[in-house]
Design a protein around this motif. Sequence first.
Motif, PDB file in Angstrom:
ATOM      1  N   LYS A 332       0.806  -1.215   0.000  1.00 34.58           N
ATOM      2  CA  LYS A 332       0.000   0.000   0.000  1.00 34.58           C
ATOM      3  C   LYS A 332       0.847   1.278   0.000  1.00 34.58           C
ATOM      4  O   LYS A 332       0.547   2.221  -0.710  1.00 34.58           O
ATOM      5  CB  LYS A 332      -0.896  -0.031   1.238  1.00 34.58           C
ATOM      6  CG  LYS A 332      -1.901   1.079   1.287  1.00 34.58           C
ATOM      7  CD  LYS A 332      -2.759   0.960   2.525  1.00 34.58           C
ATOM      8  CE  LYS A 332      -3.299   2.319   2.883  1.00 34.58           C
ATOM      9  NZ  LYS A 332      -3.746   2.398   4.259  1.00 34.58           N
ATOM     10  N   THR A 333       1.887   1.309   0.812  1.00 29.04           N
ATOM     11  CA  THR A 333       2.613   2.579   0.964  1.00 29.04           C
ATOM     12  C   THR A 333       4.101   2.428   0.632  1.00 29.04           C
ATOM     13  O   THR A 333       4.651   1.328   0.664  1.00 29.04           O
ATOM     14  CB  THR A 333       2.524   3.098   2.425  1.00 29.04           C
ATOM     15  OG1 THR A 333       3.170   2.133   3.271  1.00 29.04           O
ATOM     16  CG2 THR A 333       1.091   3.298   2.880  1.00 29.04           C
ATOM     17  N   ARG A 334       4.696   3.576   0.340  1.00 22.32           N
ATOM     18  CA  ARG A 334       6.144   3.613   0.080  1.00 22.32           C
ATOM     19  C   ARG A 334       6.904   3.114   1.297  1.00 22.32           C
ATOM     20  O   ARG A 334       7.900   2.403   1.162  1.00 22.32           O
ATOM     21  CB  ARG A 334       6.591   5.057  -0.162  1.00 22.32           C
ATOM     22  CG  ARG A 334       5.900   5.707  -1.324  1.00 22.32           C
ATOM     23  CD  ARG A 334       6.098   7.206  -1.252  1.00 22.32           C
ATOM     24  NE  ARG A 334       5.331   7.848  -2.301  1.00 22.32           N
ATOM     25  CZ  ARG A 334       5.393   9.135  -2.591  1.00 22.32           C
ATOM     26  NH1 ARG A 334       6.186   9.928  -1.912  1.00 22.32           N
ATOM     27  NH2 ARG A 334       4.673   9.638  -3.556  1.00 22.32           N
ATOM     28  N   ALA A 337       6.901  -0.529   1.456  1.00 23.14           N
ATOM     29  CA  ALA A 337       7.795  -1.081   0.421  1.00 23.14           C
ATOM     30  C   ALA A 337       9.235  -1.048   0.939  1.00 23.14           C
ATOM     31  O   ALA A 337       9.962  -2.047   0.860  1.00 23.14           O
ATOM     32  CB  ALA A 337       7.667  -0.280  -0.865  1.00 23.14           C
ATOM     33  N   ASN A 338       9.633   0.097   1.499  1.00 18.56           N
ATOM     34  CA  ASN A 338      11.006   0.224   2.025  1.00 18.56           C
ATOM     35  C   ASN A 338      11.260  -0.765   3.153  1.00 18.56           C
ATOM     36  O   ASN A 338      12.300  -1.415   3.201  1.00 18.56           O
ATOM     37  CB  ASN A 338      11.252   1.639   2.571  1.00 18.56           C
ATOM     38  CG  ASN A 338      11.316   2.658   1.455  1.00 18.56           C
ATOM     39  OD1 ASN A 338      11.518   2.305   0.293  1.00 18.56           O
ATOM     40  ND2 ASN A 338      11.123   3.922   1.785  1.00 18.56           N
ATOM     41  N   GLU A 339      10.283  -0.849   4.051  1.00 10.16           N
ATOM     42  CA  GLU A 339      10.461  -1.683   5.231  1.00 10.16           C
ATOM     43  C   GLU A 339      10.574  -3.172   4.854  1.00 10.16           C
ATOM     44  O   GLU A 339      11.441  -3.884   5.353  1.00 10.16           O
ATOM     45  CB  GLU A 339       9.274  -1.433   6.188  1.00 10.16           C
ATOM     46  CG  GLU A 339       9.239  -2.262   7.445  1.00 10.16           C
ATOM     47  CD  GLU A 339      10.497  -2.135   8.309  1.00 10.16           C
ATOM     48  OE1 GLU A 339      11.307  -1.219   8.090  1.00 10.16           O
ATOM     49  OE2 GLU A 339      10.682  -3.000   9.204  1.00 10.16           O
ATOM     50  N   ILE A 340       9.705  -3.609   3.936  1.00  9.67           N
ATOM     51  CA  ILE A 340       9.760  -5.026   3.532  1.00  9.67           C
ATOM     52  C   ILE A 340      11.072  -5.308   2.802  1.00  9.67           C
ATOM     53  O   ILE A 340      11.709  -6.335   3.010  1.00  9.67           O
ATOM     54  CB  ILE A 340       8.535  -5.389   2.659  1.00  9.67           C
ATOM     55  CG1 ILE A 340       7.257  -5.286   3.501  1.00  9.67           C
ATOM     56  CG2 ILE A 340       8.662  -6.796   2.076  1.00  9.67           C
ATOM     57  CD1 ILE A 340       5.987  -5.361   2.690  1.00  9.67           C
ATOM     58  N   VAL A 377      12.945  -9.563  -8.245  1.00  9.56           N
ATOM     59  CA  VAL A 377      11.773  -9.299  -7.402  1.00  9.56           C
ATOM     60  C   VAL A 377      11.693  -7.801  -7.122  1.00  9.56           C
ATOM     61  O   VAL A 377      12.656  -7.195  -6.655  1.00  9.56           O
ATOM     62  CB  VAL A 377      11.875 -10.072  -6.064  1.00  9.56           C
ATOM     63  CG1 VAL A 377      10.651  -9.807  -5.204  1.00  9.56           C
ATOM     64  CG2 VAL A 377      12.048 -11.568  -6.319  1.00  9.56           C
ATOM     65  N   LEU A 378      10.552  -7.232  -7.427  1.00 11.41           N
ATOM     66  CA  LEU A 378      10.370  -5.797  -7.266  1.00 11.41           C
ATOM     67  C   LEU A 378       9.208  -5.542  -6.317  1.00 11.41           C
ATOM     68  O   LEU A 378       8.096  -6.049  -6.544  1.00 11.41           O
ATOM     69  CB  LEU A 378      10.056  -5.198  -8.645  1.00 11.41           C
ATOM     70  CG  LEU A 378      10.237  -3.715  -8.838  1.00 11.41           C
ATOM     71  CD1 LEU A 378      11.678  -3.300  -8.556  1.00 11.41           C
ATOM     72  CD2 LEU A 378       9.864  -3.337 -10.275  1.00 11.41           C
ATOM     73  N   ILE A 379       9.490  -4.768  -5.271  1.00 13.82           N
ATOM     74  CA  ILE A 379       8.424  -4.389  -4.342  1.00 13.82           C
ATOM     75  C   ILE A 379       7.996  -2.979  -4.717  1.00 13.82           C
ATOM     76  O   ILE A 379       8.833  -2.081  -4.820  1.00 13.82           O
ATOM     77  CB  ILE A 379       8.928  -4.398  -2.879  1.00 13.82           C
ATOM     78  CG1 ILE A 379       9.593  -5.741  -2.570  1.00 13.82           C
ATOM     79  CG2 ILE A 379       7.781  -4.134  -1.910  1.00 13.82           C
ATOM     80  CD1 ILE A 379      10.296  -5.763  -1.218  1.00 13.82           C
ATOM     81  N   THR A 380       6.717  -2.779  -4.931  1.00 17.05           N
ATOM     82  CA  THR A 380       6.295  -1.468  -5.410  1.00 17.05           C
ATOM     83  C   THR A 380       4.895  -1.116  -4.906  1.00 17.05           C
ATOM     84  O   THR A 380       4.237  -1.914  -4.237  1.00 17.05           O
ATOM     85  CB  THR A 380       6.378  -1.425  -6.957  1.00 17.05           C
ATOM     86  OG1 THR A 380       6.173  -0.083  -7.401  1.00 17.05           O
ATOM     87  CG2 THR A 380       5.337  -2.319  -7.606  1.00 17.05           C
ATOM     88  N   THR A 381       4.483   0.105  -5.253  1.00 21.21           N
ATOM     89  CA  THR A 381       3.151   0.581  -4.884  1.00 21.21           C
ATOM     90  C   THR A 381       2.306   0.611  -6.164  1.00 21.21           C
ATOM     91  O   THR A 381       2.746   0.167  -7.218  1.00 21.21           O
ATOM     92  CB  THR A 381       3.244   2.004  -4.318  1.00 21.21           C
ATOM     93  OG1 THR A 381       3.855   2.818  -5.335  1.00 21.21           O
ATOM     94  CG2 THR A 381       4.091   2.057  -3.054  1.00 21.21           C
ATOM     95  N   ASN A 382       1.138   1.263  -6.063  1.00 25.89           N
ATOM     96  CA  ASN A 382       0.283   1.338  -7.252  1.00 25.89           C
ATOM     97  C   ASN A 382       0.923   2.107  -8.408  1.00 25.89           C
ATOM     98  O   ASN A 382       0.383   2.098  -9.510  1.00 25.89           O
ATOM     99  CB  ASN A 382      -1.058   1.976  -6.900  1.00 25.89           C
ATOM    100  CG  ASN A 382      -1.956   0.976  -6.211  1.00 25.89           C
ATOM    101  OD1 ASN A 382      -1.723  -0.233  -6.294  1.00 25.89           O
ATOM    102  ND2 ASN A 382      -2.981   1.466  -5.528  1.00 25.89           N
ATOM    103  N   VAL A 383       2.052   2.755  -8.160  1.00 24.00           N
ATOM    104  CA  VAL A 383       2.693   3.515  -9.234  1.00 24.00           C
ATOM    105  C   VAL A 383       3.008   2.597 -10.428  1.00 24.00           C
ATOM    106  O   VAL A 383       2.982   3.030 -11.577  1.00 24.00           O
ATOM    107  CB  VAL A 383       3.950   4.274  -8.723  1.00 24.00           C
ATOM    108  CG1 VAL A 383       5.113   3.338  -8.470  1.00 24.00           C
ATOM    109  CG2 VAL A 383       4.367   5.358  -9.693  1.00 24.00           C
ATOM    110  N   LEU A 384       3.256   1.314 -10.159  1.00 23.54           N
ATOM    111  CA  LEU A 384       3.532   0.382 -11.267  1.00 23.54           C
ATOM    112  C   LEU A 384       2.366  -0.567 -11.537  1.00 23.54           C
ATOM    113  O   LEU A 384       2.521  -1.569 -12.229  1.00 23.54           O
ATOM    114  CB  LEU A 384       4.797  -0.438 -10.995  1.00 23.54           C
ATOM    115  CG  LEU A 384       6.137   0.275 -11.028  1.00 23.54           C
ATOM    116  CD1 LEU A 384       7.274  -0.742 -11.054  1.00 23.54           C
ATOM    117  CD2 LEU A 384       6.284   1.220 -12.215  1.00 23.54           C
ATOM    118  N   ALA A 385       1.188  -0.244 -10.979  1.00 27.58           N
ATOM    119  CA  ALA A 385       0.064  -1.188 -11.131  1.00 27.58           C
ATOM    120  C   ALA A 385      -0.418  -1.270 -12.572  1.00 27.58           C
ATOM    121  O   ALA A 385      -0.927  -2.291 -13.007  1.00 27.58           O
ATOM    122  CB  ALA A 385      -1.085  -0.779 -10.216  1.00 27.58           C
TER     123      ALA A 385
END
Length: 495
Positions: A332-334, A337-340, A377-385
């Motif tokens: 959900k949030t940036r 994403a950073n934390e994971i 593996v890329l962790i992202t938000t809706n910016v790449l949805a």
Amino acid sequence: MSDLASRITKPDEPAKKVDWAESVEADENKQQAEAEAAAGAAEAQVDGAVEELGGSGLQEPEWDVEVSLSELQANEATPFHSATQWQDMGLSEDLLKGLLALKFLKPSKVQGKSLPLMLSDPPRNMMAQSQSGTGKTAAFVTAILSRVDFTKPDQPQALALAPSRELARQIEGVVNAIGRFIEPLKVAAAIPGALPRDQPVRSAVIVGTPGTVQDVIKRRQLDVSQLKVLVLDEADNMLDQQGMGDQCLRVKNMLPKSVQILLFSATFPDKVGSYATKFAPNAHSLKLQRSELTVKGISQMFIDCADDNIKYDVLCKLYGLMTIGQSVIFVKTRESANEIQRRMVADGHKVSALHAAFDGNERDELLSKFRQGENKVLITTNVLARGIDVSTVSMVINYDIPMKGRGDSEPDAETYLHRIGRTGRFGRVGVSISFVYDKKSYDALLGIANTYGIDLVRLDTDDWDEAEERVKEVIKKNRAQAAYAPSATDNAKAS
Ligand SMILES: Nc1ncnc2c1ncn2[C@@H]1O[C@H](COP(=O)(O)OP(=O)(O)OP(=O)(O)O)[C@@H](O)[C@H]1O
């Protein structure tokens, strides 16, 4: 879980106990042996993986090729079939050569249907809906390149708007790839930081994000007086009044009244439908039923995690599967994403994060590394949805179920569909796994499943061997033969 249970298909095969590493090794040997046999069929498909479109240029892993693209395109039941050929569409020789050089041997349904309508004279607006990964970009790019007068290569004539810099860059790449035999072809990207300030844009085709395009028009860097075509990719998102709707309207109002407006998306929720009709009046329209929206090649699964903390452990357990092909994890949030990413890296996993807090160049570089297969593996938000096309993505994980509305009160069914559409591109198969962990996330996923009539498969985390085997099986199938094969009744009708 009784409601979701009715939408759930439990894996039918009995649990098979296999040693994970051994089975991968055995499969690799088998794949090598099968690779040659499959080569003919595999050759029929070259797409986002090709270098021209920003891919690695490497052949995809030699997974079991279930059915070749030509077979898939011959099947009328698929969105990849078209009754028309490129050659029937009156395209220029250069364009035909460009499409065929990309091994786009035949048009898909949306290409075959929308192109004649977009190219008819006098030009008329168009609103085209088609499932994710079915070739909408090549459809509107071919229309753009057919409308531009290349004797005036410095004069802006076509403008395509997209919701993210990554998508704008990708479309720029597709224009250059399809237009590679057109001389001279000049394409500019109007995204933050890409255009030199105060210099006029001297390109026939401009691809950009609405805020930057609005700025360059206002600053008189972009002469729009001879603009003929305006495309909104991901049009429902672009016209959303909570988001970029105002910016897009302001851009449109600065263009000549005669401009042909082309709206493309996989989703056009009712809410934006009437606004879209005003934005692009008197448009030809290609629409899908809600039940047609899901891509059959994507196996949609979910995992019921006992609580929020367990989600992270489950994610780490899935890591081996995530790296068979490539994977995108949506959060959900940036911050999450950073934390994971931080936690996974500390736990010895190789993952990257990409979101809007990174600067433009960093974002370009991260996505480029992912396209090249350097990052798996890329962790992202809706910016790449939306829209991003990396054909080797075999798994999408919804770490958080997408929500919208005040205080995230409603499930965001459209975003779910776009997110999972990052896999299963142009007839490939892929897996999406959504995590639920409480009543809210469970109800949200149920709401989404009901909206599109999705039969979700529940992955049982009590038996990891079986869960892994199940997912691995799907990932390894290169084509969606079973999903698209005509049913017995279709065969009976045909004969
Ligand atoms: N006619 C064709 N033959 C073979 N491959 C094609 C053809 N048209 C497009 N492709 C490939 O299909 C993939 C998906 O295309 P594209 O990105 O345009 O899908 P889309 O419909 O815009 O998806 P989304 O809704 O996610 O934006 C790309 O890798 C593209 O190169």
